[in-house]
Scaffold this motif. Structure first.
Motif, PDB file in Angstrom:
ATOM      1  N   TYR A 137      70.492  51.611  98.381  1.00  0.00           N
ATOM      2  CA  TYR A 137      69.399  50.702  98.737  1.00  0.00           C
ATOM      3  C   TYR A 137      69.845  49.639  99.749  1.00  0.00           C
ATOM      4  O   TYR A 137      69.043  49.176 100.563  1.00  0.00           O
TER       5      TYR A 137
ATOM      6  N   LEU B 240      59.553  47.645  95.949  1.00  0.00           N
ATOM      7  CA  LEU B 240      60.428  46.730  96.683  1.00  0.00           C
ATOM      8  C   LEU B 240      60.710  47.217  98.099  1.00  0.00           C
ATOM      9  O   LEU B 240      61.275  46.486  98.909  1.00  0.00           O
TER      10      LEU B 240
ATOM     11  N   PRO C  97      62.232  51.884  92.577  1.00  0.00           N
ATOM     12  CA  PRO C  97      62.248  50.713  93.472  1.00  0.00           C
ATOM     13  C   PRO C  97      61.225  50.752  94.597  1.00  0.00           C
ATOM     14  O   PRO C  97      61.239  49.879  95.467  1.00  0.00           O
TER      15      PRO C  97
END
Length: 256
Positions: free
Chosen positions: A65, A99, A96
């Protein structure tokens, strides 16, 4: 014209003969980041097996990430499309996503269904050019497990079901696209005629091709980006149907 880079089978968290390979993977990511910038890439396709295990370590997840954050900051026009492989946890890989909404990143691990019907439109994503116009459509299909594909009465129901899913997607995208828009397919699978070492235990292959998928649905598409087989290769004599291969050798069977 958009520029696309196809990669797969990163296997973050892999250990080789009890040696941690994080340092090697960091070198790979440094090379990839530099290549994306140097080649002015518009779309990065990651065709499955981002992680080596379904429950990756915090370090492995951070490395992945953090890479997404760095490359999207360095290349404001870059889109990233990720599909889950058989080593990945389909739902965990998608966790995720909220995000990453501002990072132009799509992660597809789960095949969504509405009233038991496959939501085909959720497996089709546009790829944009620098002007923000749709230049291509990408069929974003993760590793398919039982229940993810249509039921087809056939001797090999697995292969027939997967071919039926791609055929349906191709028919659907044909109603969306214009003549000047390309179609790119992604997938994580073993295909008929693919080359791999029968002594390679880093993946589970079905010897004899009982679960091998035909490449026939992909022949008329502009490009097919596949993962799962660790040897980079073209398929069926077609330059536009390819396995990217793994960036690092995963076993001694892959030494050549």
């Amino acid at each position: 014209m958009i520029r696309i880079l196809h990669t797969a089978d990163w296997h973050f968290g892999h250990t080789f003969m009890n040696f941690d390979r994080r340092h090697e993977h960091q070198h790979f990511l440094s090379w990839l980041k530099a290549t994306l910038i140097k080649e002015d890439i518009d779309a990065l396709l990651i065709a499955g097996d981002v992680f080596d295990v379904s429950n990756p370590s915090a370090q492995s997840q951070k490395m992945f990430y953090q890479f997404i954050q760095e490359v999207t900051d360095a290349s404001p026009h870059l889109q990233i499309i990720v599909i889950a492989g058989n080593h990945d946890s389909a739902s965990r890989l998608e966790t995720p996503l909220p995000l990453l909404s501002d990072k132009r990143t799509i992660i597809k691990g789960v095949v969504t269904k509405n009233d038991s019907e496959i939501a085909y439109d959720e497996l089709i994503y546009p790829l944009y050019n620098r002007e923000g116009l749709t230049e291509a459509y990408c069929l974003v299909v993760p590793f398919l497990r039982q229940g993810d594909y249509p039921k087809v009465e056939a001797e090999n129901a697995y292969a027939a079901g997967i071919n039926a899913l791609y055929t349906k997607l191709i028919e659907r995208v044909a109603t969306l696209k214009s003549d000047d828009q390309a179609v790119i397919a992604m997938g994580h699978m073993q295909t008929i005629g693919s080359e791999f070492s029968q002594t390679d235990h880093s993946e589970k292959f079905i010897i004899g091709g009982l679960e091998a998928i035909s490449t026939s649905p992909f022949v008329d598409l502009n490009y097919t980006a596949l993962g799962h087989i660790h040897k980079a290769q073209r398929l069926s004599g077609c330059e536009h149907i390819r396995y990217a291969g793994s960036p690092l050798p995963m076993s001694f069977a892959e030494k050549n």
